[in-house]
Scaffold this motif. Structure first.
Motif, PDB file in Angstrom:
ATOM      1  N   ARG A 122       0.821  -1.217   0.000  1.00  0.00           N
ATOM      2  CA  ARG A 122       0.000   0.000   0.000  1.00  0.00           C
ATOM      3  C   ARG A 122       0.846   1.255   0.000  1.00  0.00           C
ATOM      4  O   ARG A 122       1.831   1.369   0.745  1.00  0.00           O
ATOM      5  N   ILE A 123       0.424   2.200  -0.833  1.00  0.00           N
ATOM      6  CA  ILE A 123       1.129   3.481  -0.939  1.00  0.00           C
ATOM      7  C   ILE A 123       0.658   4.393   0.190  1.00  0.00           C
ATOM      8  O   ILE A 123      -0.505   4.368   0.579  1.00  0.00           O
ATOM      9  N   GLY A 124       1.586   5.199   0.715  1.00  0.00           N
ATOM     10  CA  GLY A 124       1.213   6.161   1.744  1.00  0.00           C
ATOM     11  C   GLY A 124       1.419   5.624   3.148  1.00  0.00           C
ATOM     12  O   GLY A 124       0.894   6.157   4.110  1.00  0.00           O
ATOM     13  N   THR A 125       2.188   4.538   3.263  1.00  0.00           N
ATOM     14  CA  THR A 125       2.480   3.978   4.584  1.00  0.00           C
ATOM     15  C   THR A 125       3.986   4.075   4.859  1.00  0.00           C
ATOM     16  O   THR A 125       4.757   4.445   3.977  1.00  0.00           O
ATOM     17  N   ALA A 126       4.362   3.723   6.082  1.00  0.00           N
ATOM     18  CA  ALA A 126       5.741   3.956   6.518  1.00  0.00           C
ATOM     19  C   ALA A 126       6.767   3.149   5.733  1.00  0.00           C
ATOM     20  O   ALA A 126       7.919   3.562   5.607  1.00  0.00           O
ATOM     21  N   ASP A 127       6.359   2.006   5.172  1.00  0.00           N
ATOM     22  CA  ASP A 127       7.361   1.170   4.495  1.00  0.00           C
ATOM     23  C   ASP A 127       7.493   1.487   3.003  1.00  0.00           C
ATOM     24  O   ASP A 127       8.167   0.767   2.278  1.00  0.00           O
ATOM     25  N   ASP A 128       6.875   2.557   2.546  1.00  0.00           N
ATOM     26  CA  ASP A 128       7.077   2.979   1.150  1.00  0.00           C
ATOM     27  C   ASP A 128       8.552   3.275   0.930  1.00  0.00           C
ATOM     28  O   ASP A 128       9.238   3.716   1.845  1.00  0.00           O
ATOM     29  N   PHE A 129       9.014   3.053  -0.287  1.00  0.00           N
ATOM     30  CA  PHE A 129      10.385   3.483  -0.583  1.00  0.00           C
ATOM     31  C   PHE A 129      10.432   4.116  -1.970  1.00  0.00           C
ATOM     32  O   PHE A 129       9.590   3.851  -2.821  1.00  0.00           O
ATOM     33  N   THR A 130      11.395   5.010  -2.148  1.00  0.00           N
ATOM     34  CA  THR A 130      11.464   5.807  -3.376  1.00  0.00           C
ATOM     35  C   THR A 130      12.794   5.593  -4.080  1.00  0.00           C
ATOM     36  O   THR A 130      13.837   5.550  -3.431  1.00  0.00           O
ATOM     37  N   VAL A 131      12.733   5.421  -5.391  1.00  0.00           N
ATOM     38  CA  VAL A 131      13.932   5.215  -6.191  1.00  0.00           C
ATOM     39  C   VAL A 131      13.939   6.262  -7.302  1.00  0.00           C
ATOM     40  O   VAL A 131      12.909   6.527  -7.914  1.00  0.00           O
TER      41      VAL A 131
END
Ligand SMILES: [Cu+2]
Length: 225
Positions: A122-131
């Motif tokens: 799910r997007i918008g949670t703490a475990d999101d990551f960005t590349v």
């Protein structure tokens, strides 16, 4: 027939439908181009200066004006009707596949930041990551990207997927696509967005489902350290 000299190979599910429209429009505009340019050149030769020849005075023709207004109108309406189903499929969020994988892409001068949902999906949670400048997706699965822009207008352009959509500051614009084969493809910016526009470029990595999962897992782990 191999048309690749005109456009790169298409690797999205709706790519062939877009290409078909493209070639229909190319043929129509091509025929009109050669007819009008041919007439121009023919008239230049036929009515060139000749000693003793006088120009004719012509008042105009209502019939000709009606014809050259109505015919293009009908052609343009036919193109609009022919493209409506593709337009609805590609651009109308109501028709996007419901089970699509969700990503967020944020454009800024001069890079693409792709946010992935992490382990919870799910997007918008703490475990999101960005590349940065890397769009990794699985093959044969619909991907829905919510497009954002931080500074100016950019344009999210995936030429091999036949997808182009402006990213506009203050708005979130959804797009979707589904890859039909694995490989590496282009992510470009198609809107002149500043001095570094030319290098605003990323890569789309289309993986098999298993490869994608292992890539995402290793990235998520890295991010947490
Ligand atoms: Cu840009």
């Amino acid at each position: 027939m191999n048309w690749s000299w005109m456009m790169p190979e298409t690797v999205s599910t709706y790519g062939p439908a877009i290409d078909q429209l493209y070639y229909v429009i190319l043929v129509i505009t091509g025929v009109v181009f050669f007819l009008t340019e041919g007439a121009l050149i023919a008239f230049l030769v036929m009515y060139r200066h000749k000693e003793g020849r006088k120009a004719a005075y012509i008042h105009g023709s209502t019939k000709a004006e009606v014809v050259w207004t109505v015919v293009p109108f009908l052609i343009v309406m036919a193109i609009a009707l022919a493209s409506k189903s593709s337009w609805d499929l590609v651009k109308n969020p109501a028709n996007f596949p419901a089970d699509a994988m969700r990503l967020v892409v944020t454009a800024k001068q001069f890079e693409w930041n792709v946010t992935y949902p992490g382990a919870d999906g799910r997007i918008g949670t703490a475990d999101d990551f960005t590349v940065r400048n890397q769009l990794h997706i699985p093959v044969n699965r619909a991907v829905r990207v919510n497009l954002r822009a931080e500074d100016v207008i950019h344009s999210f352009f995936l030429p091999e997927f036949r997808l182009k959509q402006d990213a506009i500051p203050g708005r979130e614009i959804p797009v979707w696509f589904e890859a039909t084969r694995t490989g590496e493809f282009t992510l470009g910016c198609a809107e002149l967005c500043g001095l570094g526009h030319y290098r605003m470029k990323g890569t789309v990595y289309v993986h098999t489902e298993a490869d994608f999962q292992s890539w995402a897992a290793s990235r998520a782990e890295e991010q947490q350290q």
